[in-house]
Scaffold this motif. Structure first.
Motif, mmCIF file in Angstrom:
data_model
loop_
_atom_site.group_PDB
_atom_site.id
_atom_site.type_symbol
_atom_site.label_atom_id
_atom_site.label_comp_id
_atom_site.label_asym_id
_atom_site.label_seq_id
_atom_site.Cartn_x
_atom_site.Cartn_y
_atom_site.Cartn_z
ATOM 1 N N LEU A 24 20.556 8.096 -0.186
ATOM 2 C CA LEU A 24 21.229 7.975 -1.470
ATOM 3 C C LEU A 24 22.745 7.864 -1.324
ATOM 4 O O LEU A 24 23.340 8.404 -0.410
ATOM 5 N N ASP A 25 23.336 7.174 -2.247
ATOM 6 C CA ASP A 25 24.785 7.097 -2.350
ATOM 7 C C ASP A 25 25.166 7.805 -3.637
ATOM 8 O O ASP A 25 24.628 7.516 -4.692
ATOM 9 N N GLY A 26 26.133 8.727 -3.570
ATOM 10 C CA GLY A 26 26.430 9.566 -4.726
ATOM 11 C C GLY A 26 27.440 9.014 -5.690
ATOM 12 O O GLY A 26 28.023 9.772 -6.436
ATOM 13 N N ARG A 27 27.687 7.729 -5.697
ATOM 14 C CA ARG A 27 28.698 7.168 -6.588
ATOM 15 C C ARG A 27 28.011 6.344 -7.656
ATOM 16 O O ARG A 27 27.875 5.143 -7.522
ATOM 17 N N ALA A 28 27.612 6.970 -8.716
ATOM 18 C CA ALA A 28 26.777 6.287 -9.697
ATOM 19 C C ALA A 28 27.512 6.030 -11.005
ATOM 20 O O ALA A 28 28.127 4.997 -11.188
ATOM 21 N N GLN A 29 27.498 6.975 -11.902
ATOM 22 C CA GLN A 29 28.051 6.888 -13.248
ATOM 23 C C GLN A 29 27.654 5.580 -13.928
ATOM 24 O O GLN A 29 28.470 4.820 -14.435
ATOM 25 N N PHE A 30 26.339 5.348 -13.952
ATOM 26 C CA PHE A 30 25.826 4.072 -14.454
ATOM 27 C C PHE A 30 25.985 3.915 -15.959
ATOM 28 O O PHE A 30 25.892 2.813 -16.483
ATOM 29 N N MET A 31 26.234 5.022 -16.671
ATOM 30 C CA MET A 31 26.459 4.913 -18.110
ATOM 31 C C MET A 31 27.650 4.002 -18.399
ATOM 32 O O MET A 31 27.653 3.215 -19.341
ATOM 33 N N TYR A 32 28.687 4.084 -17.558
ATOM 34 C CA TYR A 32 29.904 3.299 -17.750
ATOM 35 C C TYR A 32 30.041 2.173 -16.737
ATOM 36 O O TYR A 32 30.957 1.368 -16.839
ATOM 37 N N GLY A 33 29.185 2.146 -15.720
ATOM 38 C CA GLY A 33 29.293 1.101 -14.709
ATOM 39 C C GLY A 33 30.469 1.277 -13.777
ATOM 40 O O GLY A 33 31.006 0.302 -13.257
ATOM 41 N N THR A 71 18.807 2.315 -25.626
ATOM 42 C CA THR A 71 19.436 1.010 -25.478
ATOM 43 C C THR A 71 19.563 0.645 -23.999
ATOM 44 O O THR A 71 18.983 1.304 -23.131
ATOM 45 N N TYR A 72 20.336 -0.410 -23.713
ATOM 46 C CA TYR A 72 20.499 -0.913 -22.345
ATOM 47 C C TYR A 72 21.962 -1.314 -22.143
ATOM 48 O O TYR A 72 22.663 -1.640 -23.101
ATOM 49 N N ASN A 73 22.384 -1.308 -20.884
ATOM 50 C CA ASN A 73 23.718 -1.811 -20.573
ATOM 51 C C ASN A 73 23.673 -2.666 -19.314
ATOM 52 O O ASN A 73 22.699 -2.635 -18.548
ATOM 53 N N TYR A 74 24.718 -3.456 -19.105
ATOM 54 C CA TYR A 74 24.893 -4.189 -17.853
ATOM 55 C C TYR A 74 26.387 -4.309 -17.595
ATOM 56 O O TYR A 74 27.203 -4.265 -18.519
ATOM 57 N N TYR A 75 26.755 -4.424 -16.304
ATOM 58 C CA TYR A 75 28.169 -4.331 -15.973
ATOM 59 C C TYR A 75 28.495 -5.066 -14.684
ATOM 60 O O TYR A 75 27.620 -5.388 -13.869
ATOM 61 N N ILE A 86 38.322 -1.790 -11.219
ATOM 62 C CA ILE A 86 38.193 -2.254 -12.595
ATOM 63 C C ILE A 86 36.747 -2.649 -12.849
ATOM 64 O O ILE A 86 36.023 -3.048 -11.932
ATOM 65 N N SER A 87 36.324 -2.552 -14.088
ATOM 66 C CA SER A 87 34.950 -2.935 -14.418
ATOM 67 C C SER A 87 34.853 -3.346 -15.884
ATOM 68 O O SER A 87 35.717 -3.018 -16.703
ATOM 69 N N TYR A 88 33.773 -4.052 -16.179
ATOM 70 C CA TYR A 88 33.498 -4.524 -17.535
ATOM 71 C C TYR A 88 32.053 -4.177 -17.851
ATOM 72 O O TYR A 88 31.131 -4.609 -17.145
ATOM 73 N N ASN A 89 31.856 -3.364 -18.877
ATOM 74 C CA ASN A 89 30.543 -2.833 -19.233
ATOM 75 C C ASN A 89 30.165 -3.278 -20.636
ATOM 76 O O ASN A 89 31.007 -3.315 -21.540
ATOM 77 N N LEU A 90 28.896 -3.632 -20.832
ATOM 78 C CA LEU A 90 28.403 -4.039 -22.147
ATOM 79 C C LEU A 90 27.137 -3.257 -22.478
ATOM 80 O O LEU A 90 26.220 -3.166 -21.651
ATOM 81 N N VAL A 91 27.097 -2.690 -23.686
ATOM 82 C CA VAL A 91 25.953 -1.906 -24.145
ATOM 83 C C VAL A 91 25.342 -2.592 -25.355
ATOM 84 O O VAL A 91 26.047 -2.912 -26.321
ATOM 85 N N LEU A 92 24.036 -2.848 -25.312
ATOM 86 C CA LEU A 92 23.359 -3.567 -26.389
ATOM 87 C C LEU A 92 23.315 -2.739 -27.670
ATOM 88 O O LEU A 92 23.125 -1.529 -27.644
ATOM 89 N N HIS A 93 23.438 -3.433 -28.784
ATOM 90 C CA HIS A 93 23.639 -2.806 -30.089
ATOM 91 C C HIS A 93 22.680 -3.442 -31.095
ATOM 92 O O HIS A 93 22.599 -4.664 -31.203
ATOM 93 N N LYS A 94 21.939 -2.611 -31.835
ATOM 94 C CA LYS A 94 20.980 -3.110 -32.825
ATOM 95 C C LYS A 94 21.630 -3.322 -34.192
ATOM 96 O O LYS A 94 22.593 -2.647 -34.555
ATOM 97 N N ALA A 95 21.058 -4.258 -34.935
ATOM 98 C CA ALA A 95 21.464 -4.464 -36.334
ATOM 99 C C ALA A 95 20.635 -3.543 -37.224
ATOM 100 O O ALA A 95 19.431 -3.394 -37.026
ATOM 101 N N VAL A 96 21.296 -2.906 -38.188
ATOM 102 C CA VAL A 96 20.603 -2.025 -39.133
ATOM 103 C C VAL A 96 21.073 -2.344 -40.550
ATOM 104 O O VAL A 96 22.152 -2.898 -40.752
#
Length: 307
Positions: A24-33, A71-75, A86-96
């Motif tokens: 394992l590699d301990g550098r994750a923080q996948f919520m923000y990418g 939801t889901y994200n990609y970065y 530097i990074s660019y993160n996108l989180v999918l957003h539903k219409a309500v």
């Protein structure tokens, strides 16, 4: 009987996860990418010229409070200099129908209700101020950073970094100072200790305060036995994150509901555990998180070193 069975399934799932986590590699923080633990930032940095691409399934408890759904994200992430990421993160957003309790019912086309139709975009920057061991061997590494640094309130350009006039923007905006120190444990591995101070100006929930975390990466001196090979590279992570269950969760996009299902917590701190599992060296990694030691999120990360 159903409750006992569900608990058994949960315990078996956690046990299977632990058994899977080798190399394992301990550098994750996948919520923000970005580089870090799970949700909290650390002062760890990637190697120079490292590129990371990834995406994840995000449980609603690990996301912003007004996301009442999973939801889901990609970065995309790049360490362009040894001290700059530097990074660019996108989180999918539903219409309500009612745009998250604002009363605006005409924002989305009706046939899109309940569908992923938009995405929250975030630009991240991390700057290493001090490298671990620069002055003395005991000195820690220090990183200054911001997630969603370009976020600002709708209709209020004078207060660019405030969301108090419209809590519907800047879901992931925060600023932080992170400190990390590693300790070698003879013949076993390495312990990482992490402290960060988080700040944001949200009006509906606050991330302000200290965040504490630790990770332990097993690195046996020898890997002659099966057990040592399985332990080699195994990295376990835990964090105390000052999100207070993200404040609350919205129910069906209308009335705010108190989040009564935070999982494990101590005061305002949510206690999260997880790990990253390298399928193929460092190039392909699987990320796991149990938010509140209960709510599962997970994703995949691809890593390349350009030199």
């Amino acid at each position: 009987m159903k409750t006992v069975r569900s608990r058994a399934v949960r315990v078996m799932g956690i046990a299977a996860l632990v058994l899977m986590m080798t190399h394992l590699d301990g550098r994750a923080q996948f919520m923000y990418g970005t580089t870090g633990l799970l949700n909290m930032p650390t002062a760890d940095m990637q190697k120079d010229k490292t590129v990371m691409l990834g995406g994840a399934f995000l449980n609603k408890h690990a996301s912003a409070s007004r996301w009442f759904y999973n939801t889901y994200n990609y970065y995309a992430n790049v360490t362009i200099l040894p001290f700059l990421e530097i990074s660019y993160n996108l989180v999918l957003h539903k219409a309500v129908k009612d745009d998250y309790g604002t009363g605006k019912t005409g924002y989305w086309v009706p046939y899109t209700y309940g569908k992923f139709i938009n995405q929250d975009r975030q630009f991240m920057v991390r700057l290493r101020l001090w490298k671990e061991g620069w002055w003395r061997s005991w000195t820690p590494q220090i990183v200054l950073g911001s997630d969603d640094i370009s976020s600002h309130s709708w209709g209020n350009t004078k207060r660019r970094f405030s969301v108090e006039d419209n809590a519907g923007n800047g879901f992931f905006n925060r600023y932080y100072l992170a400190v990390t120190k590693h300790f070698d444990v003879k013949n076993i591995g390495q312990l990482g200790a992490h402290v960060s101070y988080l700040y944001n100006v949200r009006s509906d929930y606050s991330l302000n305060g200290l965040s504490l975390g630790a990770n332990f990466r097993f690195r046996p001196v020898n890997d002659d036995t099966m057990g040592e090979r399985l332990l080699s590279g195994l990295n376990l992570m835990v964090e105390a994150y000052p999100a207070d269950g993200r404040g609350y969760l919205y129910k069906d996009g209308f009335e705010p509901q108190k989040n009564l299902d935070r999982g494990l917590s101590i005061g305002k701190y949510d206690i999260n555990v997880g790990a990253m599992y390298s399928v193929w060296k460092e190039y392909v990694n699987l990320v796991f998180e149990l938010y509140g030691c209960k709510h599962f999120s997970g994703g995949v990360q691809f890593k390349l070193h350009l030199k």
